[in-house]
Design a protein around this motif. Structure first.
Motif, PDB file in Angstrom:
ATOM      1  N   VAL A 139     -28.005 -46.883 -13.918  1.00 56.33           N
ATOM      2  CA  VAL A 139     -26.956 -47.351 -15.209  1.00 56.33           C
ATOM      3  C   VAL A 139     -28.160 -47.652 -16.120  1.00 56.33           C
ATOM      4  CG1 VAL A 139     -26.408 -49.776 -15.643  1.00 56.33           C
ATOM      5  CG2 VAL A 139     -25.948 -48.832 -13.302  1.00 56.33           C
ATOM      6  N   PRO A 140     -29.545 -48.084 -16.583  1.00 56.87           N
ATOM      7  CA  PRO A 140     -30.356 -47.774 -17.542  1.00 56.87           C
ATOM      8  C   PRO A 140     -29.646 -46.726 -18.743  1.00 56.87           C
ATOM      9  CG  PRO A 140     -31.193 -48.805 -15.645  1.00 56.87           C
ATOM     10  CD  PRO A 140     -30.352 -48.463 -15.179  1.00 56.87           C
ATOM     11  N   ALA A 141     -30.592 -45.548 -18.421  1.00 61.07           N
ATOM     12  CA  ALA A 141     -29.464 -44.454 -18.628  1.00 61.07           C
ATOM     13  C   ALA A 141     -28.496 -44.131 -19.455  1.00 61.07           C
ATOM     14  CB  ALA A 141     -29.817 -43.179 -17.245  1.00 61.07           C
ATOM     15  N   ILE A 142     -27.237 -44.614 -18.676  1.00 61.26           N
ATOM     16  CA  ILE A 142     -26.375 -45.142 -19.253  1.00 61.26           C
ATOM     17  C   ILE A 142     -26.029 -46.229 -20.722  1.00 61.26           C
ATOM     18  CG2 ILE A 142     -23.246 -46.162 -18.864  1.00 61.26           C
ATOM     19  CD1 ILE A 142     -24.051 -45.066 -16.252  1.00 61.26           C
ATOM     20  N   ILE A 143     -26.703 -47.247 -20.290  1.00 63.77           N
ATOM     21  CA  ILE A 143     -26.907 -47.671 -22.042  1.00 63.77           C
ATOM     22  C   ILE A 143     -27.823 -47.055 -22.786  1.00 63.77           C
ATOM     23  CG2 ILE A 143     -27.987 -50.157 -22.530  1.00 63.77           C
ATOM     24  CD1 ILE A 143     -26.721 -51.477 -19.032  1.00 63.77           C
ATOM     25  N   ILE A 144     -28.999 -46.515 -22.467  1.00 62.26           N
ATOM     26  CA  ILE A 144     -29.380 -46.234 -23.145  1.00 62.26           C
ATOM     27  C   ILE A 144     -28.819 -45.363 -24.365  1.00 62.26           C
ATOM     28  CG2 ILE A 144     -31.518 -44.974 -23.975  1.00 62.26           C
ATOM     29  CD1 ILE A 144     -32.989 -46.501 -22.115  1.00 62.26           C
ATOM     30  N   THR A 145     -27.808 -44.316 -23.672  1.00 58.92           N
ATOM     31  CA  THR A 145     -27.281 -43.194 -23.959  1.00 58.92           C
ATOM     32  C   THR A 145     -26.353 -43.588 -25.174  1.00 58.92           C
ATOM     33  OG1 THR A 145     -26.794 -41.840 -21.837  1.00 58.92           O
ATOM     34  CG2 THR A 145     -25.494 -41.453 -23.026  1.00 58.92           C
ATOM     35  N   ILE A 146     -26.152 -44.418 -25.908  1.00 51.29           N
ATOM     36  CA  ILE A 146     -24.928 -44.365 -26.925  1.00 51.29           C
ATOM     37  C   ILE A 146     -25.754 -44.365 -27.662  1.00 51.29           C
ATOM     38  CG2 ILE A 146     -23.677 -46.127 -27.579  1.00 51.29           C
ATOM     39  CD1 ILE A 146     -22.709 -47.071 -25.187  1.00 51.29           C
ATOM     40  N   PRO A 147     -26.702 -45.016 -28.382  1.00 50.26           N
ATOM     41  CA  PRO A 147     -27.955 -45.083 -29.923  1.00 50.26           C
ATOM     42  C   PRO A 147     -27.965 -43.305 -29.832  1.00 50.26           C
ATOM     43  CG  PRO A 147     -29.009 -46.331 -28.246  1.00 50.26           C
ATOM     44  CD  PRO A 147     -27.565 -46.017 -27.497  1.00 50.26           C
ATOM     45  N   ALA A 148     -28.150 -43.204 -28.539  1.00 52.45           N
ATOM     46  CA  ALA A 148     -29.536 -41.857 -28.610  1.00 52.45           C
ATOM     47  C   ALA A 148     -28.092 -40.575 -28.976  1.00 52.45           C
ATOM     48  CB  ALA A 148     -29.781 -41.180 -27.047  1.00 52.45           C
ATOM     49  N   MET A 149     -26.145 -40.815 -28.292  1.00 52.00           N
ATOM     50  CA  MET A 149     -25.513 -39.938 -28.841  1.00 52.00           C
ATOM     51  C   MET A 149     -25.528 -39.884 -30.867  1.00 52.00           C
ATOM     52  SD  MET A 149     -22.864 -39.658 -25.649  1.00 52.00           S
ATOM     53  CE  MET A 149     -22.254 -38.393 -26.407  1.00 52.00           C
ATOM     54  N   LEU A 150     -25.494 -41.968 -30.594  1.00 50.81           N
ATOM     55  CA  LEU A 150     -25.302 -41.743 -32.469  1.00 50.81           C
ATOM     56  C   LEU A 150     -26.451 -41.051 -33.408  1.00 50.81           C
ATOM     57  CD1 LEU A 150     -24.860 -45.391 -32.631  1.00 50.81           C
ATOM     58  CD2 LEU A 150     -23.220 -44.000 -32.733  1.00 50.81           C
ATOM     59  N   LEU A 151     -27.589 -40.830 -32.695  1.00 49.99           N
ATOM     60  CA  LEU A 151     -28.142 -40.238 -34.130  1.00 49.99           C
ATOM     61  C   LEU A 151     -28.083 -38.703 -33.558  1.00 49.99           C
ATOM     62  CD1 LEU A 151     -31.453 -41.664 -32.862  1.00 49.99           C
ATOM     63  CD2 LEU A 151     -30.696 -41.712 -35.039  1.00 49.99           C
TER      64      LEU A 151
END
Length: 219
Positions: A1-13
């Motif tokens: 779950v933490p990885a899924i949460i952090i994925t969104i700003p990572a994909m924006l970049l």
């Protein structure tokens, strides 16, 4: 779950590094866009799962619990703490000595060398975890504790990604998402320590309970 949460700003970049040829292809091939987003998201999740676990387990846990020496499970077996009654503690010490051959320190020994007392308690807890295995409640609380711990470990990374996304990724939606993540990261950064301690205490209570019940069932 933490990885899924952090994925969104990572994909924006990550969207900043898409070649113009690929962007043009996405406009005319919606299915390719879906495959690209799902594939990239999957890669980010797998990668970040390992990163946040590393940061949580070997960063946050080392900082907060000194590599297990101050984890609530270890604390429960020490005479100086008040997690459980003295009588229950004596019974646990006796069971552990019989089951694993680990002789936990007496009050006098603990006062003379607390580090040794903690090391013995940590060794005993390691044996208890193997004995209990995947107990119903223990496994549930271990998963919950791990999730909050890993999220705390990944919070600085999430904050950094959100700030970079806010600065470099164009578009109002991207900026709104970035601000949401910045606020969430700052809030969790403020409350994560008591939350992790509380979850760790719940896990410790259920681990000891299931160990006692398991031993009682075997008698």
């Amino acid at each position: 779950v933490p990885a899924i949460i952090i994925t969104i700003p990572a994909m924006l970049l990550a969207s900043l590094f898409e070649a113009p040829e690929f962007q043009a292809l996405f406009k005319h091939s919606w299915w390719f866009l879906v495959v690209k987003n799902v594939g990239l998201g999957g890669v980010c999740i797998v990668f970040l799962t390992h990163v946040v676990r590393l940061l949580g387990k070997y960063g946050m846990e080392h900082f907060l619990f000194k590599d297990g020496l101050r984890f609530p499970t270890t604390e429960m077996l020490l005479w100086k703490t008040r997690y459980i009654s003295a009588e229950r503690k004596r019974n646990l010490h006796a069971r552990i000595a019989v089951d694993y051959g680990i002789h936990l320190c007496t009050k006098k020994e603990e006062n003379a060398d607390e580090q040794e007392a903690r090391l013995r308690a940590k060794d005993a807890i390691g044996q208890i975890r193997q004995s209990v295995g995947k107990g119903i409640h223990t496994r549930q609380y271990n998963i919950q504790y791990g999730m909050f711990r890993n999220l705390a470990g990944g919070t600085p990374l999430m904050l950094a990604l959100a700030i970079l996304s806010l600065k470099f990724v164009p578009g109002n939606l991207a900026k709104d998402i970035s601000w949401l993540y910045i606020g969430g990261a700052m809030f969790y950064g403020l409350v994560c320590l008591p939350v992790i301690r509380r979850m760790g205490k719940h896990y410790a209570e259920y681990l000891i309970n299931e160990y006692e019940h398991k031993e009682a069932d075997n008698e």
